[in-house]
Enzyme design. Structure first.
Site: not given
Ligand code: ZN
Length: 181
Positions: A35, A62, A65-66, A122
């Site tokens: 992604h 990301d 965030e992830d 995104d």
């Molecule tokens: Zn993303």
């Protein structure tokens, strides 16, 4: 000083490592790193964005965030500008999901042009995933809702990149046709 190519491949390696245990939520369970790499590819090939900091930020978008990545790691490895762009597109995970989704809509018009274009890609990546490779437990209504929300966020990003906007509009038109919405 590292060259832009070195920084770019270092970002790809770092993000792949950080996301190593994660998979996308679609049926084919692709490794998550596909992604962010797709977001960078869309920026470059469709958006015509060749600014290395923006492409690096896309690959890393990301990680804070992830994954376990911290703001300080990104700052130290990739510099202040990359870090700022990543932070602009990072949701506050301490908030409930509905709130985060609402905030994305509210924040979109206030992002920098760099973050706006990243966020456009995104949304393009996420909506095409929903079409090509839907999460197995998502009923049709949830997919339609997701496209509706994506369009609302995207509305706040417009005016920064015509090619990405045209690509998004064609994608949403196809999504509506295929989802019958
Ligand atoms: Zn993303």
């Amino acid at each position: 000083m590292n060259s832009d190519f070195q920084r770019l491949v270092t970002a790809a390696h770092y993000a792949a490592h950080q996301h190593r245990t994660q998979k996308r939520k679609g049926l084919n369970e692709e490794p998550y790193i596909v992604h962010p790499l797709e977001v960078a590819r869309l920026l470059s090939t469709i958006g015509g964005v060749h600014d290395p900091d923006v492409l690096i930020a896309a690959i890393l978008h990301d990680t804070i965030e992830d994954t376990s990545a911290e703001k300080e790691d990104i700052l130290e490895m990739f510099g202040e500008r990359v870090c700022e762009i990543v932070l602009e597109v990072t949701d506050d995970k301490s908030l409930p999901k509905a709130e985060r989704k609402k905030l994305q809509e509210e924040h979109a018009p206030h992002l920098s042009p760099e973050a706006k274009q990243l966020k456009m890609c995104d949304k393009i990546s996420n909506i095409s995933d929903i079409l090509e490779n839907p999460p197995k437990d998502w009923p049709l209504e949830r997919m339609i809702e997701y496209v509706d929300w994506g369009e609302r966020v995207f509305a706040g990003l417009r005016g920064t990149n015509e090619d990405l906007e045209r690509h998004f509009d064609e994608l949403v038109e196809r999504a509506r046709r295929e989802l019958g919405a």
